[in-house]
Scaffold this active site. Structure first.
Site, short mmCIF file in Angstrom:
data_model
loop_
_atom_site.label_atom_id
_atom_site.label_comp_id
_atom_site.label_asym_id
_atom_site.label_seq_id
_atom_site.Cartn_x
_atom_site.Cartn_y
_atom_site.Cartn_z
N GLY A 1 24.63 -0.85 28.28
CA GLY A 1 24.07 -0.15 27.12
C GLY A 1 25.17 0.29 26.16
O GLY A 1 26.06 1.05 26.54
N GLY B 1 24.65 2.08 23.42
CA GLY B 1 24.09 3.13 22.58
C GLY B 1 25.14 4.22 22.42
O GLY B 1 26.35 4.00 22.58
N PHE B 2 24.68 5.43 22.12
CA PHE B 2 25.61 6.53 21.89
C PHE B 2 26.45 6.84 23.13
O PHE B 2 27.66 7.04 23.04
CB PHE B 2 24.84 7.78 21.47
CG PHE B 2 24.28 7.67 20.08
CD1 PHE B 2 25.09 7.86 18.98
CD2 PHE B 2 22.95 7.36 19.88
CE1 PHE B 2 24.59 7.76 17.69
CE2 PHE B 2 22.44 7.25 18.59
CZ PHE B 2 23.25 7.45 17.50
N GLY B 3 25.80 6.86 24.30
CA GLY B 3 26.51 7.20 25.53
C GLY B 3 27.49 6.12 25.94
O GLY B 3 28.66 6.38 26.23
N GLU C 1 9.63 13.90 10.61
CA GLU C 1 10.35 13.09 9.62
C GLU C 1 9.48 11.95 9.11
O GLU C 1 9.44 11.67 7.90
CB GLU C 1 11.66 12.58 10.23
CG GLU C 1 12.66 13.72 10.37
CD GLU C 1 13.91 13.40 11.19
OE1 GLU C 1 14.81 14.25 11.22
OE2 GLU C 1 13.98 12.32 11.81
C1 LIG Z 1 13.25 7.53 16.23
C2 LIG Z 1 14.33 8.35 16.91
C3 LIG Z 1 14.94 9.37 16.21
C4 LIG Z 1 15.93 10.14 16.81
N1 LIG Z 1 16.54 11.12 16.09
C5 LIG Z 1 17.57 11.80 16.64
C6 LIG Z 1 18.29 12.76 15.88
O1 LIG Z 1 17.98 13.01 14.72
N2 LIG Z 1 19.35 13.39 16.46
C7 LIG Z 1 19.72 13.12 17.75
O2 LIG Z 1 20.70 13.69 18.22
N3 LIG Z 1 19.06 12.25 18.50
C8 LIG Z 1 18.00 11.56 17.98
N4 LIG Z 1 17.31 10.64 18.73
C9 LIG Z 1 17.67 10.48 20.15
C10 LIG Z 1 18.93 9.66 20.31
O3 LIG Z 1 18.85 8.49 19.54
C11 LIG Z 1 19.09 9.34 21.78
O4 LIG Z 1 19.16 10.54 22.51
C12 LIG Z 1 20.34 8.54 22.03
O5 LIG Z 1 20.22 7.29 21.38
C13 LIG Z 1 20.56 8.34 23.51
O6 LIG Z 1 21.71 7.58 23.70
P1 LIG Z 1 21.83 6.60 24.95
O7 LIG Z 1 23.21 6.07 24.91
O8 LIG Z 1 21.35 7.29 26.16
O9 LIG Z 1 20.76 5.45 24.68
P2 LIG Z 1 20.57 4.51 23.42
O10 LIG Z 1 21.32 4.98 22.25
O11 LIG Z 1 19.10 4.33 23.30
O12 LIG Z 1 21.23 3.14 23.88
C14 LIG Z 1 20.73 2.39 24.94
C15 LIG Z 1 21.31 1.00 24.84
O13 LIG Z 1 20.99 0.31 26.04
C16 LIG Z 1 20.60 -1.00 25.74
N5 LIG Z 1 19.74 -1.47 26.81
C17 LIG Z 1 18.55 -0.95 27.20
N6 LIG Z 1 18.06 -1.63 28.24
C18 LIG Z 1 18.96 -2.61 28.52
C19 LIG Z 1 19.01 -3.64 29.48
N7 LIG Z 1 18.03 -3.83 30.37
N8 LIG Z 1 20.07 -4.47 29.46
C20 LIG Z 1 21.07 -4.31 28.56
N9 LIG Z 1 21.06 -3.35 27.64
C21 LIG Z 1 20.03 -2.51 27.61
C22 LIG Z 1 19.89 -0.87 24.39
O14 LIG Z 1 19.86 -2.11 23.71
C23 LIG Z 1 20.72 0.18 23.70
O15 LIG Z 1 21.76 -0.39 22.93
C24 LIG Z 1 16.31 9.86 18.15
C25 LIG Z 1 15.68 8.84 18.86
C26 LIG Z 1 14.70 8.07 18.24
C27 LIG Z 1 14.04 6.94 18.99
#
Ligand SMILES: Cc1cc2nc3c(=O)[nH]c(=O)nc-3n(C[C@H](O)[C@H](O)[C@H](O)COP(=O)(O)OP(=O)(O)OC[C@H]3O[C@@H](n4cnc5c(N)ncnc54)[C@H](O)[C@@H]3O)c2cc1C
Length: 461
Positions: A54, A56-58, A213
């Site tokens: 992943g 994403g942010f983390g 929003e």
């Molecule tokens: C519409 C919306 C608005 C938001 N607004 C805000 C905000 O204003 N402020 C805020 O702080 N937070 C906001 N959030 C929440 C924030 O985006 C999440 O908390 C944050 O993205 C979590 O980060 P993460 O790294 O856990 O996961 P994510 O950022 O979701 O990243 C997960 C990654 O894993 C990858 N992945 C998933 N499954 C698989 C797999 N099986 N194989 C390979 N890769 C995979 C995905 O493609 C993705 O790139 C919002 C979320 C949404 C949906």
């Protein structure tokens, strides 16, 4: 022969009872038996292999924090881009285009020599053999960081999804944009007043930041950007409803700011229904308690469920499907596996759940990287994960937002300026920052929205 065994000797043994990294891992029998299975080219120099699922942010925060650590990192993502989810609603409501809120993962990590990017959808993890499965790839790891985020959930009513799509991916946003814009196009040619009214009614389900929003942006789109574009309908008469089952919108904000957000929505003409739960969604209506609301366009912003990581890992999960992690973000019994961000159920030092927001995911990624660094270098481990809450921001529309930093609460124009500045600052890529800034400036001056494209099928497709 397929090289399936990874041997390495870290400079120092771990201090915290983590499994010894000096041991050769057994060859995974399943991989060895499967002809045609390729292995990621990430087995190098006997250095610890870190796999991050992943970007994403983390996941990206963890990768960046490991940039100067003598490890090899493989970042696996099913997409080739990192998505800035906080601005997805702007794509869904024609304010921004998808490329402005996404950046190629390879581009982001291009200067980080110890990181390799693999595009692939992970479907499983073999904890015993320490392998990640992604398509035909078997990717060996010494440390695994699972950061696969969350998706929307329908509280056991998955049959509502086709009628009330959620907002999580670029495809969701462009689908919602298409539905919204097509509703106006169809209304323009509709002769039946009841159907026309149904087409011009939009119901947003869920009064958290995303719902607020989206509802504000749909109302603004109808009442300003589209106001003079049609000849047979008056888009300003569009009905936008925001339905929230709880007692108030923006429940994570203090009551005064929730109230300010509700009033700002109402000024935009949004009907805010709190304390009312949706009980059914269909192609032409939504049931809010006993009331039937005629609509063709519903948007789901109510619930999230974690990725299927708990299933891959055979781990305990909470009601939202999030992996229950230890205080150091590792999987109980597997100190080499970290679960972070939206896919983990983590508690703060005071026992409060860590929220599913971007800063929390970033902090968890950095923390996991620090633990790995300490283990690899044989240094003292950091204490438990401590989440630092930086504040909450939500925007309602032009010149309206709320911001809560605990010590400072803002609403209206100052909060809106802060919201815009924060989002520009955290966007990845100079080009994205610049183009978003220009588009927002243009929208501010002209009241127009530049991304009003219907893609993926028109009204008669
Ligand atoms: C519409 C919306 C608005 C938001 N607004 C805000 C905000 O204003 N402020 C805020 O702080 N937070 C906001 N959030 C929440 C924030 O985006 C999440 O908390 C944050 O993205 C979590 O980060 P993460 O790294 O856990 O996961 P994510 O950022 O979701 O990243 C997960 C990654 O894993 C990858 N992945 C998933 N499954 C698989 C797999 N099986 N194989 C390979 N890769 C995979 C995905 O493609 C993705 O790139 C919002 C979320 C949404 C949906």
């Amino acid at each position: 022969m397929i090289p399936v065994t990874l041997l390495h000797t870290p400079p120092h043994a771990p201090r915290d009872g983590a499994p010894p990294l000096v041991a050769a891992k057994p060859a995974p029998p399943s991989a060895a038996r499967s002809p045609g299975i390729s292995h990621a080219a990430n087995v190098r120099d006997g250095r610890p292999q870190i796999v991050i699922i992943g970007a994403g942010f983390g996941g990206l925060a963890a990768a960046h924090a490991l940039r100067n650590v003598p490890v090899d990192i493989t970042v696996v993502d099913k997409r080739n881009y990192h998505l800035f989810q906080p601005l997805l609603y702007q794509v869904a409501t024609a304010g921004l285009s998808p490329a402005q809120i996404a950046s190629p993962i390879r581009g982001i990590l291009r200067h980080q020599r110890n990181a390799t990017v693999l595009m692939g959808k992970v479907s499983g993890v073999d904890r015993a053999s320490r392998l990640v499965f992604a398509g035909t790839q078997r990717i060996p790891y010494d440390y695994l960081i699972v950061a696969t985020g969350a998706r929307h959930a329908y509280f056991g009513h998955d049959e509502w999804e086709p009628f009330a799509p959620g907002l999580k991916k670029i495809e969701d946003a462009t689908d919602i944009r298409r539905r919204i814009l097509i509703a106006f196009e169809k209304a323009e040619t509709e002769t039946d007043p009841a159907e026309r009214a149904r087409l011009l009614t939009f119901v947003v389900i869920g009064g958290g930041p995303t719902g607020v929003e989206v509802a504000g942006a749909v109302a603004e789109l109808a009442k300003t950007a589209l106001a003079s574009d049609f000849r047979n309908i008056d888009p300003r008469l569009t009905r936008v409803l925001l339905v929230e089952a709880g007692p108030r919108v923006l429940p994570v904000f203090p009551e005064s700011l929730s109230g300010a957000a509700k009033r700002a929505l109402e000024r935009l003409g949004v009907e805010v229904r709190v304390g009312q739960a949706v009980t059914a969604c269909a192609s032409d209506h939504v049931m809010v308690g006993p009331e039937r609301i005629e609509t063709r366009t519903m948007i789901w912003a109510a619930g999230v469920a974690a990725s299927p990581a708990a299933r891959w890992l055979g781990a305990e999960k909470d009601r939202a499907g999030r992996v229950v992690a230890d205080a150091d973000l590792t999987l109980p019994g597997s100190p080499e596996i970290f679960v972070i961000g939206d896919t983990a159920a983590t508690k703060d030092s005071n026992g409060a759940p860590v929220p599913g927001i971007a800063p929390a995911a970033k902090q968890a990624g950095i923390y996991a990287a620090h633990v790995i660094k300490a283990r690899v270098k044989g240094r003292a481990l950091p204490g438990r994960f401590r989440y630092r809450h930086l504040g909450n921001l939500a925007t309602i529309g032009r010149k309206a937002a709320v911001a809560d930093f605990g010590w400072l609460r803002l609403r209206g124009n100052p909060a809106w300026v802060l919201w815009g500045a924060a989002h520009i600052f955290f966007l990845i890529g100079f080009r994205n920052r610049l183009t978003v800034m220009m588009d927002w400036l243009w929208a501010y001056i002209s009241y127009q929205r530049g991304s009003r494209l219907i893609t993926g099928g028109g009204p008669d497709d």
